[in-house]
Design a protein around this motif. Sequence first.
Motif, mmCIF file in Angstrom:
data_model
loop_
_atom_site.group_PDB
_atom_site.id
_atom_site.type_symbol
_atom_site.label_atom_id
_atom_site.label_comp_id
_atom_site.label_asym_id
_atom_site.label_seq_id
_atom_site.Cartn_x
_atom_site.Cartn_y
_atom_site.Cartn_z
ATOM 1 N N UNK A 164 -16.200 -79.368 42.108
ATOM 2 C CA UNK A 164 -15.711 -79.076 43.459
ATOM 3 C C UNK A 164 -15.183 -80.350 44.113
ATOM 4 N N UNK A 165 -15.893 -81.464 43.932
ATOM 5 C CA UNK A 165 -15.445 -82.754 44.478
ATOM 6 C C UNK A 165 -14.160 -83.218 43.786
ATOM 7 N N UNK A 166 -14.096 -83.078 42.472
ATOM 8 C CA UNK A 166 -12.895 -83.461 41.728
ATOM 9 C C UNK A 166 -11.691 -82.660 42.212
ATOM 10 N N UNK A 167 -11.864 -81.340 42.330
ATOM 11 C CA UNK A 167 -10.778 -80.490 42.808
ATOM 12 C C UNK A 167 -10.335 -80.848 44.213
ATOM 13 N N UNK A 168 -11.299 -81.141 45.062
ATOM 14 C CA UNK A 168 -10.996 -81.518 46.442
ATOM 15 C C UNK A 168 -10.184 -82.816 46.488
ATOM 16 N N UNK A 169 -10.584 -83.783 45.692
ATOM 17 C CA UNK A 169 -9.868 -85.070 45.670
ATOM 18 C C UNK A 169 -8.459 -84.899 45.113
ATOM 19 N N UNK A 170 -8.318 -84.111 44.051
ATOM 20 C CA UNK A 170 -7.005 -83.871 43.464
ATOM 21 C C UNK A 170 -6.106 -83.146 44.466
ATOM 22 N N UNK A 171 -6.683 -82.197 45.199
ATOM 23 C CA UNK A 171 -5.942 -81.462 46.230
ATOM 24 C C UNK A 171 -5.431 -82.421 47.301
ATOM 25 N N UNK A 172 -6.283 -83.318 47.762
ATOM 26 C CA UNK A 172 -5.880 -84.286 48.792
ATOM 27 C C UNK A 172 -4.734 -85.174 48.326
ATOM 28 N N UNK A 173 -4.832 -85.637 47.086
ATOM 29 C CA UNK A 173 -3.788 -86.521 46.556
ATOM 30 C C UNK A 173 -2.448 -85.806 46.415
ATOM 31 N N UNK A 174 -2.474 -84.585 45.902
ATOM 32 C CA UNK A 174 -1.207 -83.869 45.716
ATOM 33 C C UNK A 174 -0.606 -83.458 47.059
ATOM 34 N N UNK A 175 -1.453 -83.219 48.056
ATOM 35 C CA UNK A 175 -0.946 -82.903 49.400
ATOM 36 C C UNK A 175 -0.244 -84.116 50.002
ATOM 37 N N UNK A 176 -0.778 -85.298 49.766
ATOM 38 C CA UNK A 176 -0.155 -86.512 50.292
ATOM 39 C C UNK A 176 1.226 -86.751 49.691
ATOM 40 N N UNK A 177 1.473 -86.173 48.521
ATOM 41 C CA UNK A 177 2.790 -86.295 47.890
ATOM 42 C C UNK A 177 3.776 -85.256 48.414
ATOM 43 N N UNK A 178 3.327 -84.402 49.345
ATOM 44 C CA UNK A 178 4.209 -83.432 49.988
ATOM 45 C C UNK A 178 4.292 -82.079 49.314
ATOM 46 N N UNK A 199 3.148 -78.170 48.324
ATOM 47 C CA UNK A 199 2.430 -77.040 48.893
ATOM 48 C C UNK A 199 1.274 -76.736 47.944
ATOM 49 N N UNK A 200 0.141 -76.269 48.489
ATOM 50 C CA UNK A 200 -1.078 -76.130 47.691
ATOM 51 C C UNK A 200 -1.796 -74.827 47.995
ATOM 52 N N UNK A 201 -2.412 -74.274 46.954
ATOM 53 C CA UNK A 201 -3.363 -73.177 47.093
ATOM 54 C C UNK A 201 -4.522 -73.505 46.164
ATOM 55 N N UNK A 202 -5.748 -73.344 46.644
ATOM 56 C CA UNK A 202 -6.915 -73.699 45.825
ATOM 57 C C UNK A 202 -7.814 -72.491 45.589
ATOM 58 N N UNK A 203 -8.605 -72.577 44.523
ATOM 59 C CA UNK A 203 -9.547 -71.527 44.175
ATOM 60 C C UNK A 203 -10.823 -72.155 43.618
ATOM 61 N N UNK A 204 -11.789 -72.483 44.494
ATOM 62 C CA UNK A 204 -13.066 -72.990 43.982
ATOM 63 C C UNK A 204 -13.857 -71.836 43.358
ATOM 64 N N UNK A 205 -14.586 -72.127 42.295
ATOM 65 C CA UNK A 205 -15.370 -71.111 41.602
ATOM 66 C C UNK A 205 -16.667 -71.755 41.122
ATOM 67 N N UNK A 206 -17.785 -71.233 41.588
ATOM 68 C CA UNK A 206 -19.063 -71.776 41.154
ATOM 69 C C UNK A 206 -20.044 -70.638 40.973
ATOM 70 N N UNK A 207 -21.017 -70.833 40.088
ATOM 71 C CA UNK A 207 -21.947 -69.744 39.772
ATOM 72 C C UNK A 207 -22.855 -69.398 40.954
#
Length: 111
Positions: free
Chosen positions: A24-38, A40-48
């Motif tokens: 979840x932390x890895x996905x969040x960080x990757x999302x932040x970085x790709x957003x800074x590059x301009x 558009x993003x959609x995310x789907x966290x999945x945990x048991x």
Amino acid sequence: MTKQIRQLDRVVIRFAGDSGDGMQLTGDRFTSETAQLGNDISTLPNFPAEIRAPAGTLPGVSSFQVHFADYDILTPGDAPNVLVAMNPAALKANLGDLRRGADIIVNTDEF
């Protein structure tokens, strides 16, 4: 060795591992970085539902999927272009979802 660079207008990437691997932390960080590059993003966290499932088991696999593009997107994507699997259970749990020709990145220390 010549490196081949492909420019894509959209990518779906899924990070998968045990719940304790920080997906979840890895996905969040990757999302932040790709957003800074301009992008558009959609995310789907999945945990048991049972966060304390034994490490390395299919019920213990957690993932975070990021769909990013250079145009407006409305869904997290149907099938990943890239799977980052931290262990064999994560690979097994997500292998069937990949689109044909997808890239797979694995943590070889765990295999």
